[in-house]
Design a protein around this motif. Structure first.
Motif, PDB file in Angstrom:
ATOM      1  N   ALA A 186       0.830  -1.207   0.000  1.00 50.96           N
ATOM      2  CA  ALA A 186       0.000   0.000   0.000  1.00 50.96           C
ATOM      3  C   ALA A 186       0.866   1.259   0.000  1.00 50.96           C
ATOM      4  N   LEU A 187       1.897   1.294   0.844  1.00 50.09           N
ATOM      5  CA  LEU A 187       2.752   2.476   0.943  1.00 50.09           C
ATOM      6  C   LEU A 187       3.523   2.733  -0.347  1.00 50.09           C
ATOM      7  N   SER A 188       3.918   1.678  -1.038  1.00 51.28           N
ATOM      8  CA  SER A 188       4.684   1.843  -2.276  1.00 51.28           C
ATOM      9  C   SER A 188       3.786   2.174  -3.464  1.00 51.28           C
ATOM     10  N   GLY A 189       2.478   1.993  -3.291  1.00 50.83           N
ATOM     11  CA  GLY A 189       1.558   2.213  -4.398  1.00 50.83           C
ATOM     12  C   GLY A 189       1.477   1.034  -5.355  1.00 50.83           C
ATOM     13  N   ALA A 190       2.121  -0.081  -4.996  1.00 54.40           N
ATOM     14  CA  ALA A 190       2.111  -1.250  -5.874  1.00 54.40           C
ATOM     15  C   ALA A 190       0.708  -1.834  -6.027  1.00 54.40           C
ATOM     16  N   MET A 191      -0.100  -1.730  -4.967  1.00 54.73           N
ATOM     17  CA  MET A 191      -1.473  -2.228  -4.994  1.00 54.73           C
ATOM     18  C   MET A 191      -2.351  -1.278  -4.209  1.00 54.73           C
TER      19      MET A 191
END
Length: 136
Positions: free
Chosen positions: A109-114
Protein backbone atom coordinates in the motif's frame (compact mmCIF):
# COMPACT_ATOMS: atom_id res chain seq x y z
CA UNK A 1 -0.99 -31.13 6.08
CA UNK A 2 0.26 -27.60 5.68
CA UNK A 3 -1.88 -24.47 5.72
CA UNK A 4 0.02 -22.46 3.10
CA UNK A 5 -2.35 -19.71 1.90
CA UNK A 6 -1.80 -18.31 -1.59
CA UNK A 7 -1.86 -14.49 -1.71
CA UNK A 8 -0.10 -13.76 -5.02
CA UNK A 9 2.05 -15.82 -7.36
CA UNK A 10 5.06 -14.51 -5.41
CA UNK A 11 3.73 -14.67 -1.82
CA UNK A 12 1.94 -17.15 0.39
CA UNK A 13 1.46 -16.91 4.15
CA UNK A 14 0.92 -19.51 6.84
CA UNK A 15 0.39 -20.06 10.52
CA UNK A 16 3.47 -21.35 12.37
CA UNK A 17 5.20 -24.03 10.31
CA UNK A 18 6.99 -27.06 11.70
CA UNK A 19 10.47 -28.24 10.80
CA UNK A 20 8.85 -31.05 8.78
CA UNK A 21 6.82 -28.54 6.75
CA UNK A 22 10.01 -26.91 5.47
CA UNK A 23 10.51 -29.86 3.09
CA UNK A 24 6.91 -29.47 1.95
CA UNK A 25 7.54 -25.77 1.28
CA UNK A 26 10.52 -26.74 -0.88
CA UNK A 27 8.44 -29.35 -2.72
CA UNK A 28 5.77 -26.74 -3.43
CA UNK A 29 8.39 -24.49 -5.07
CA UNK A 30 9.05 -21.85 -2.43
CA UNK A 31 12.48 -20.25 -2.60
CA UNK A 32 12.41 -18.16 0.59
CA UNK A 33 10.92 -18.52 4.07
CA UNK A 34 10.22 -15.40 6.11
CA UNK A 35 9.70 -15.94 9.83
CA UNK A 36 7.72 -13.03 11.28
CA UNK A 37 7.42 -14.59 14.73
CA UNK A 38 9.66 -13.55 17.61
CA UNK A 39 11.42 -16.50 19.25
CA UNK A 40 9.95 -17.60 22.58
CA UNK A 41 6.47 -16.23 21.92
CA UNK A 42 4.86 -19.54 22.96
CA UNK A 43 6.24 -22.63 24.71
CA UNK A 44 5.20 -24.98 21.86
CA UNK A 45 6.77 -22.83 19.14
CA UNK A 46 9.72 -24.36 17.25
CA UNK A 47 12.86 -22.23 17.63
CA UNK A 48 13.63 -20.03 14.65
CA UNK A 49 17.10 -21.58 14.49
CA UNK A 50 15.55 -25.03 13.89
CA UNK A 51 13.39 -23.70 11.05
CA UNK A 52 16.38 -21.84 9.63
CA UNK A 53 18.58 -24.97 9.72
CA UNK A 54 15.88 -27.00 7.97
CA UNK A 55 15.43 -24.25 5.35
CA UNK A 56 19.17 -24.05 4.66
CA UNK A 57 19.35 -27.87 4.41
CA UNK A 58 16.62 -27.71 1.75
CA UNK A 59 18.43 -24.93 -0.15
CA UNK A 60 15.89 -22.28 0.83
CA UNK A 61 16.69 -18.72 1.81
CA UNK A 62 15.57 -17.84 5.34
CA UNK A 63 14.86 -14.38 6.73
CA UNK A 64 13.83 -13.62 10.32
CA UNK A 65 11.81 -10.39 10.64
CA UNK A 66 10.15 -10.60 14.07
CA UNK A 67 6.99 -8.51 14.37
CA UNK A 68 5.44 -7.72 17.73
CA UNK A 69 1.96 -6.27 17.33
CA UNK A 70 1.52 -3.95 14.35
CA UNK A 71 4.60 -3.82 12.10
CA UNK A 72 6.69 -0.67 12.10
CA UNK A 73 8.48 0.94 9.17
CA UNK A 74 11.64 -1.16 9.65
CA UNK A 75 9.71 -4.45 9.56
CA UNK A 76 7.61 -3.32 6.57
CA UNK A 77 10.72 -2.34 4.60
CA UNK A 78 12.59 -5.53 5.54
CA UNK A 79 9.61 -7.64 4.44
CA UNK A 80 9.32 -5.75 1.14
CA UNK A 81 13.04 -6.17 0.48
CA UNK A 82 12.97 -9.89 1.33
CA UNK A 83 9.98 -10.59 -0.92
CA UNK A 84 11.30 -8.45 -3.78
CA UNK A 85 14.78 -9.96 -3.45
CA UNK A 86 13.67 -13.58 -3.47
CA UNK A 87 14.65 -15.80 -6.40
CA UNK A 88 11.17 -17.33 -6.38
CA UNK A 89 7.97 -17.63 -4.39
CA UNK A 90 8.03 -16.68 -0.71
CA UNK A 91 6.31 -18.33 2.24
CA UNK A 92 5.98 -15.95 5.20
CA UNK A 93 4.71 -17.24 8.54
CA UNK A 94 3.94 -16.21 12.10
CA UNK A 95 1.54 -17.59 14.75
CA UNK A 96 -1.55 -17.27 12.53
CA UNK A 97 -0.23 -15.69 9.32
CA UNK A 98 -1.87 -12.34 10.16
CA UNK A 99 1.35 -10.44 10.95
CA UNK A 100 2.97 -11.83 7.81
CA UNK A 101 0.24 -10.71 5.42
CA UNK A 102 -0.27 -7.43 7.28
CA UNK A 103 3.43 -6.52 7.12
CA UNK A 104 3.54 -7.31 3.40
CA UNK A 105 0.27 -5.52 2.60
CA UNK A 106 1.30 -2.30 4.36
CA UNK A 107 4.44 -2.24 2.22
CA UNK A 108 2.42 -2.79 -0.93
CA UNK A 109 0.00 0.00 0.00
CA UNK A 110 2.75 2.48 0.94
CA UNK A 111 4.68 1.84 -2.28
CA UNK A 112 1.56 2.21 -4.40
CA UNK A 113 2.11 -1.25 -5.87
CA UNK A 114 -1.47 -2.23 -4.99
CA UNK A 115 -4.55 -0.37 -3.90
CA UNK A 116 -6.18 -0.79 -0.51
CA UNK A 117 -9.13 -2.53 -2.19
CA UNK A 118 -6.91 -4.98 -4.05
CA UNK A 119 -5.04 -5.83 -0.85
CA UNK A 120 -8.21 -6.30 1.19
CA UNK A 121 -9.56 -8.63 -1.52
CA UNK A 122 -6.33 -10.67 -1.58
CA UNK A 123 -6.40 -10.89 2.21
CA UNK A 124 -10.02 -12.02 2.21
CA UNK A 125 -9.24 -14.74 -0.37
CA UNK A 126 -6.45 -16.00 1.89
CA UNK A 127 -8.68 -15.88 4.99
CA UNK A 128 -7.50 -12.60 6.56
CA UNK A 129 -9.28 -9.31 7.22
CA UNK A 130 -6.87 -6.50 6.33
CA UNK A 131 -9.38 -3.65 6.49
CA UNK A 132 -8.27 -2.46 9.94
CA UNK A 133 -4.55 -2.68 9.16
CA UNK A 134 -4.99 -0.74 5.93
CA UNK A 135 -7.04 2.07 7.44
CA UNK A 136 -10.60 1.04 6.89
Amino acid sequence: MSDFRHVTDHLSVAPQISVAEVAEAKAQGFATLINNRPDGEAPDQPPGAAIEAAARAQGLAYVHIPVRGMPGPAEVEAQRAAVDGSDGPVLAFCRSGTRSITTWSIGQALSGAMSRGELIALGRQAGYDLSGALGG
